[in-house]
Design a protein around this motif. Structure first.
Motif, short mmCIF file in Angstrom:
data_model
loop_
_atom_site.label_atom_id
_atom_site.label_comp_id
_atom_site.label_asym_id
_atom_site.label_seq_id
_atom_site.Cartn_x
_atom_site.Cartn_y
_atom_site.Cartn_z
N THR A 132 4.05 3.07 0.41
CA THR A 132 2.64 2.95 0.09
C THR A 132 1.86 3.97 0.92
O THR A 132 2.43 4.67 1.76
N TYR A 133 0.57 4.08 0.65
CA TYR A 133 -0.28 5.02 1.38
C TYR A 133 -1.44 4.27 1.99
O TYR A 133 -2.28 3.73 1.27
N ILE A 134 -1.48 4.21 3.31
CA ILE A 134 -2.59 3.63 4.07
C ILE A 134 -2.91 4.61 5.19
O ILE A 134 -2.35 4.52 6.28
N ASN A 178 -4.18 -4.94 -2.50
CA ASN A 178 -5.16 -3.86 -2.63
C ASN A 178 -4.54 -2.47 -2.73
O ASN A 178 -5.26 -1.49 -2.90
N TYR A 179 -3.21 -2.37 -2.65
CA TYR A 179 -2.57 -1.07 -2.56
C TYR A 179 -1.52 -0.88 -3.64
O TYR A 179 -0.75 -1.79 -3.94
N GLY A 186 0.44 -0.26 -9.75
CA GLY A 186 -0.89 -0.42 -9.21
C GLY A 186 -1.46 -1.78 -9.54
O GLY A 186 -0.81 -2.80 -9.31
N ASP A 187 -2.66 -1.79 -10.08
CA ASP A 187 -3.37 -3.03 -10.39
C ASP A 187 -3.07 -3.42 -11.83
O ASP A 187 -3.74 -2.97 -12.76
N ASN A 221 2.01 -10.60 -5.70
CA ASN A 221 1.01 -10.45 -4.65
C ASN A 221 0.93 -11.69 -3.75
O ASN A 221 0.60 -11.59 -2.57
N MET A 245 1.97 0.55 -4.91
CA MET A 245 3.27 0.62 -4.28
C MET A 245 4.20 1.49 -5.11
O MET A 245 4.05 1.59 -6.33
N PHE A 299 -0.79 -5.66 6.10
CA PHE A 299 -1.90 -5.11 5.33
C PHE A 299 -2.18 -5.97 4.11
O PHE A 299 -1.38 -6.86 3.79
#
Length: 119
Positions: free
Chosen positions: A102-104, A31-32, A52-53, A78, A34, A27
């Motif tokens: 993570t959540y996908i 973008n995700y 996050g970001d 990253n 963790m 993935f």
């Protein structure tokens, strides 16, 4: 497929340090958000830290459970698709299996890695 693989655990004496890694694949890692969780025998799985970001939110993108605040540092690379948890001043109560997450579309878990803090 989405895959998370933890490494870096082991046995350490109280007051020692370990760095856990979580290698992500399958993935767009950057973008995700963790997270790290842990679970000790006989206890509920608990959230430890999240990231996050950082480029957008700075230090607000890093969050910690009160039990580890000031001792643990969560970070990510990253470019390497890798999540880290630097654990300092380890205590026996930190003994647990540690999982990255993570959540996908659903919650994705790694297999977990054992951390044992003991004399």
């Amino acid at each position: 497929q989405v895959q998370l693989v933890e490494s870096g655990g082991g046995l350490v004496h109280p007051g020692g340090s370990l760095r856990l890694s979580c290698a992500a694949s399958g993935f767009s890692f950057s973008n995700y958000a963790m997270k790290w969780y842990r679970q000790a025998p006989g206890k509920e799985r608990e959230w430890v830290a999240g990231i996050g970001d950082v480029a957008r939110a700075g230090d607000r993108a890093r969050t910690y459970a009160d039990s580890v605040k000031g001792r643990f540092t969560i970070s990510r690379d990253n470019a390497k698709n890798t999540l880290y948890l630097q654990m300092n001043s380890l205590k026996p109560e930190d003994t647990a299996v540690y999982y990255c997450n993570t959540y996908i579309y659903k919650i994705i878990w790694g297999q977990g890695i054992q951390v044992t803090v003991s004399s």
